[in-house]
Design a protein around this motif. Structure first.
Motif, PDB file in Angstrom:
ATOM      1  N   GLY A 140      -7.385   4.537  -4.486  1.00  0.00           N
ATOM      2  CA  GLY A 140      -6.016   4.325  -4.925  1.00  0.00           C
ATOM      3  C   GLY A 140      -5.424   3.065  -4.321  1.00  0.00           C
ATOM      4  O   GLY A 140      -4.698   2.312  -4.996  1.00  0.00           O
ATOM      5  N   ALA A 141      -5.729   2.791  -3.038  1.00  0.00           N
ATOM      6  CA  ALA A 141      -5.240   1.574  -2.393  1.00  0.00           C
ATOM      7  C   ALA A 141      -5.788   0.331  -3.087  1.00  0.00           C
ATOM      8  O   ALA A 141      -5.064  -0.670  -3.261  1.00  0.00           O
ATOM      9  N   ALA A 142      -7.045   0.378  -3.487  1.00  0.00           N
ATOM     10  CA  ALA A 142      -7.627  -0.766  -4.200  1.00  0.00           C
ATOM     11  C   ALA A 142      -6.910  -1.005  -5.529  1.00  0.00           C
ATOM     12  O   ALA A 142      -6.652  -2.160  -5.912  1.00  0.00           O
ATOM     13  N   LEU A 143      -6.575   0.073  -6.239  1.00  0.00           N
ATOM     14  CA  LEU A 143      -5.838  -0.079  -7.496  1.00  0.00           C
ATOM     15  C   LEU A 143      -4.439  -0.639  -7.237  1.00  0.00           C
ATOM     16  O   LEU A 143      -3.939  -1.463  -8.022  1.00  0.00           O
TER      17      LEU A 143
ATOM     18  N   GLU B  72     -13.007   8.965  -5.086  1.00  0.00           N
ATOM     19  CA  GLU B  72     -13.126   8.204  -3.846  1.00  0.00           C
ATOM     20  C   GLU B  72     -11.867   8.273  -2.999  1.00  0.00           C
ATOM     21  O   GLU B  72     -11.743   7.586  -2.002  1.00  0.00           O
ATOM     22  N   GLY B  73     -10.883   9.049  -3.434  1.00  0.00           N
ATOM     23  CA  GLY B  73      -9.727   9.342  -2.600  1.00  0.00           C
ATOM     24  C   GLY B  73      -8.751   8.195  -2.423  1.00  0.00           C
ATOM     25  O   GLY B  73      -8.689   7.265  -3.228  1.00  0.00           O
TER      26      GLY B  73
ATOM     27  N   ALA C 171      -2.982  10.136  -5.077  1.00  0.00           N
ATOM     28  CA  ALA C 171      -2.449  10.442  -6.401  1.00  0.00           C
ATOM     29  C   ALA C 171      -2.748   9.309  -7.380  1.00  0.00           C
ATOM     30  O   ALA C 171      -3.154   9.545  -8.524  1.00  0.00           O
ATOM     31  N   VAL C 172      -2.553   8.065  -6.938  1.00  0.00           N
ATOM     32  CA  VAL C 172      -2.882   6.921  -7.799  1.00  0.00           C
ATOM     33  C   VAL C 172      -4.361   6.935  -8.151  1.00  0.00           C
ATOM     34  O   VAL C 172      -4.749   6.743  -9.308  1.00  0.00           O
ATOM     35  N   GLY C 173      -5.203   7.192  -7.155  1.00  0.00           N
ATOM     36  CA  GLY C 173      -6.643   7.208  -7.386  1.00  0.00           C
ATOM     37  C   GLY C 173      -7.114   8.357  -8.246  1.00  0.00           C
ATOM     38  O   GLY C 173      -8.258   8.363  -8.718  1.00  0.00           O
TER      39      GLY C 173
ATOM     40  N   GLY D 252       0.810  -1.218   0.000  1.00  0.00           N
ATOM     41  CA  GLY D 252       0.000   0.000   0.000  1.00  0.00           C
ATOM     42  C   GLY D 252       0.841   1.265   0.000  1.00  0.00           C
ATOM     43  O   GLY D 252       1.980   1.269  -0.462  1.00  0.00           O
ATOM     44  N   GLY D 253       0.282   2.350   0.535  1.00  0.00           N
ATOM     45  CA  GLY D 253       0.997   3.615   0.456  1.00  0.00           C
ATOM     46  C   GLY D 253       0.477   4.659   1.418  1.00  0.00           C
ATOM     47  O   GLY D 253      -0.579   4.500   2.046  1.00  0.00           O
ATOM     48  N   ALA D 254       1.229   5.749   1.525  1.00  0.00           N
ATOM     49  CA  ALA D 254       0.794   6.915   2.278  1.00  0.00           C
ATOM     50  C   ALA D 254      -0.464   7.493   1.642  1.00  0.00           C
ATOM     51  O   ALA D 254      -0.717   7.301   0.438  1.00  0.00           O
ATOM     52  N   ASP D 255      -1.251   8.213   2.423  1.00  0.00           N
ATOM     53  CA  ASP D 255      -2.540   8.690   1.906  1.00  0.00           C
ATOM     54  C   ASP D 255      -2.382   9.568   0.666  1.00  0.00           C
ATOM     55  O   ASP D 255      -3.160   9.451  -0.290  1.00  0.00           O
ATOM     56  N   ASN D 256      -1.374  10.425   0.656  1.00  0.00           N
ATOM     57  CA  ASN D 256      -1.217  11.290  -0.515  1.00  0.00           C
ATOM     58  C   ASN D 256      -0.774  10.522  -1.752  1.00  0.00           C
ATOM     59  O   ASN D 256      -1.200  10.811  -2.870  1.00  0.00           O
ATOM     60  N   ALA D 257       0.091   9.517  -1.556  1.00  0.00           N
ATOM     61  CA  ALA D 257       0.509   8.683  -2.676  1.00  0.00           C
ATOM     62  C   ALA D 257      -0.673   7.893  -3.231  1.00  0.00           C
ATOM     63  O   ALA D 257      -0.857   7.789  -4.451  1.00  0.00           O
ATOM     64  N   CYS D 258      -1.500   7.346  -2.328  1.00  0.00           N
ATOM     65  CA  CYS D 258      -2.672   6.590  -2.771  1.00  0.00           C
ATOM     66  C   CYS D 258      -3.699   7.511  -3.432  1.00  0.00           C
ATOM     67  O   CYS D 258      -4.341   7.137  -4.422  1.00  0.00           O
TER      68      CYS D 258
END
Length: 506
Positions: free
Chosen positions: A436-439, A431-432, A246-248, A238-244
């Protein structure tokens, strides 16, 4: 049918999102947990509350979605950065977690600068300045103020890494969250042994570091019974909230920029080549994409400023839609009224805890409408500060994507486009970090060949807001004055703090 689960361990609560591998949102669940403030400027939470909330949302999302646990092929996590969970030899929580928003560590930040020889040397080590919210000063604070707890430390984990440990029994972090500890060599992607030595921190208390898409463990038998997940389901780092986030939002190409207007304001740009700001005004962190980075500016009071205006100035008698409607009745520039959005100090670009909010230029002709529009403009100017610093580092802006509550207002969308002087793209998915975490989970288990494949298939631009040429020039002039006002008042902010402190202490 196969599904992916994303979890975001936020400050106010946890959000879980279940998506199909095609990107269709099947279900979302949230559960809040309390924040405690033992002293002024402190912010703590009990990690046990995160864990109970995590189990609850997973059970609910599986139950209400009417899917088989085995159809969830993988899950991953996002979480609030910097916050510190201290664990003992038995992997029990030693004390409440000290959060990113906690500001008790000003002395420890000064201690870090003294020990390393100043900002420039710290940038050489970890590419970022010492700020109260980061993890390293929290560790130093614990050593100085709670030595009995410091002596018990086996590991220091970040929130999502603690929850992942509870899910899998495995202890890891990953690059994007490690980057926010102020102990991680962001460019070399490893713990900074030189900095750890200078600070006298034992590197053994820090967990091994993975890439965001690595498998960090699998759901244990006991957790499967408590959550209804299938035993052995892979859990991706997974990742930090901002990194996730960004992915999302599809920020996976250099030149793409995310502007997020939530409680705080974030401007984030992906970068293929790491370039740290030598003055420490913007952050350089590792992205969830392997061998990729992002530059980020953070303003503390974006949507929070709007919330303050709605609640404190207008007593909740006017809703947000009506407020933005009022703002739309006023010409750009608010007839000479300028708002500095520093209600709780500022992070980027000033790193000034003493700064305070200002309405500058009030005259008898100004009414409610001007105060609203001026606030929206002031927040947009604050976001422009970060964008301009990112440009200074050589990033060529090709696209700006806006997310968050502020991005839902047509009036604010246009103000933002005009102030930044850029087209603003709005997305089909908002969805924030949980999304991104799901992706990330999908990439980690091989459902997607790459982030590019996932983003190109799932995240689409639904609308583009173009700036109005005459407004760009007009706002550029106002922006220069906005910048000047802060520097004119900088020393006075310090005096005001001393006066206020003296009054409160009498």
């Amino acid at each position: 049918m196969s599904y992916l689960l994303g979890l975001d361990i936020g400050t106010s609560g946890i959000k879980a999102i279940l998506i199909s591998v095609e990107g269709r949102i099947v279900s979302t669940k949230t559960k809040s947990y309390p924040l405690t403030i033992p002293n002024s400027g402190w912010a703590e939470q009990f990690p046990e509350h995160w864990w109970e909330a995590t189990k609850d949302v997973i059970k609910e999302i599986i139950s209400e979605s009417s899917i088989e646990a085995g159809q969830i092929k993988g899950l991953s996590l996002s979480g609030q950065m910097h916050s510190s969970v201290f664990l003992d030899d038995e992997m029990n929580v030693i004390r409440p977690a000290i959060l990113w928003s906690d500001t008790r560590t000003s002395e420890e930040c000064e201690e870090i600068y003294e020990k390393v020889g100043g900002l420039s040397h710290l940038i050489d080590y970890v590419s970022n300045p010492a700020l109260e919210g980061f993890t390293a000063p929290k560790i130093l604070w614990l050593r100085k103020n709670e030595p009995e707890n410091y002596e018990k430390i086996k590991y220091v984990l970040l929130p999502k890494d603690y929850i992942r440990y509870k899910l899998t029994g495995e202890v890891f972090t990953e690059n994007s969250d490690a980057a926010g500890t102020l102990l991680f060599d962001v460019i070399e992607k490893k713990w900074s042994s030189s900095l750890l030595t200078q600070l006298g921190i034992d590197g053994d208390i820090l967990p091994p570091v993975l890439n965001s898409v690595d498998i960090a463990g699998r759901i244990t038998e006991s957790v499967a019974k408590e959550t209804n997940l299938k035993i052995g389901t892979p859990v991706i780092a997974g990742g930090a909230d901002n990194a996730c986030g960004a992915v999302g939002s599809g920020i996976i190409k250099e030149g793409r920029v995310m502007v997020s207007i939530g409680s705080s304001g974030v401007v984030l740009a992906q970068a293929n080549t790491p370039v740290a700001d030598r003055k420490g005004r913007i952050h350089l962190f590792n992205h969830a994409l392997t061998d990729s980075w992002y530059m980020m500016g953070v303003m503390l009071s974006a949507g929070m400023s709007f919330k303050w205006l709605k609640e404190k100035l207008y007593g909740n008698k006017i809703d947000y839609d009506k407020l933005t409607q009022l703002a739309g009745e006023v010409e750009p520039g608010s007839e000479g009224l300028i708002f500095l959005p520093y209600l709780y100090g500022e992070r980027t670009p000033h790193a000034d805890a003493n700064a305070r909010g200002v309405y500058f230029g009030i005259s008898g002709k100004h009414d409610q409408r001007h105060f609203v529009r001026s606030l929206l403009e002031g927040v947009s100017f604050g976001l422009k500060d970060s964008l301009e610093l990112i440009k200074e580092q050589g990033v060529k802006i090709k696209e700006v994507r806006a997310i968050g509550g502020g991005a839902k207002s047509k009036v604010w969308q246009q103000i933002l486009a005009d102030v930044l002087g850029e087209e603003i793209n709005l997305l089909n998915v908002e969805e924030g970090p949980a999304f991104g975490a799901a992706l990330i989970a999908g990439v980690g288990i091989g459902e997607y060949a790459s982030f590019e494949e996932a983003v190109n298939e799932i995240i689409k631009v639904r609308e583009t807001i173009s700036p109005i040429p005459k407004n760009i020039e007009y706002y550029n002039s106002y922006y220069q004055l906005f910048r000047q006002i802060y520097f004119s008042l900088k020393d006075d902010f310090k005096k005001l703090k001393k006066l206020t402190r003296g009054w409160l202490e009498t």
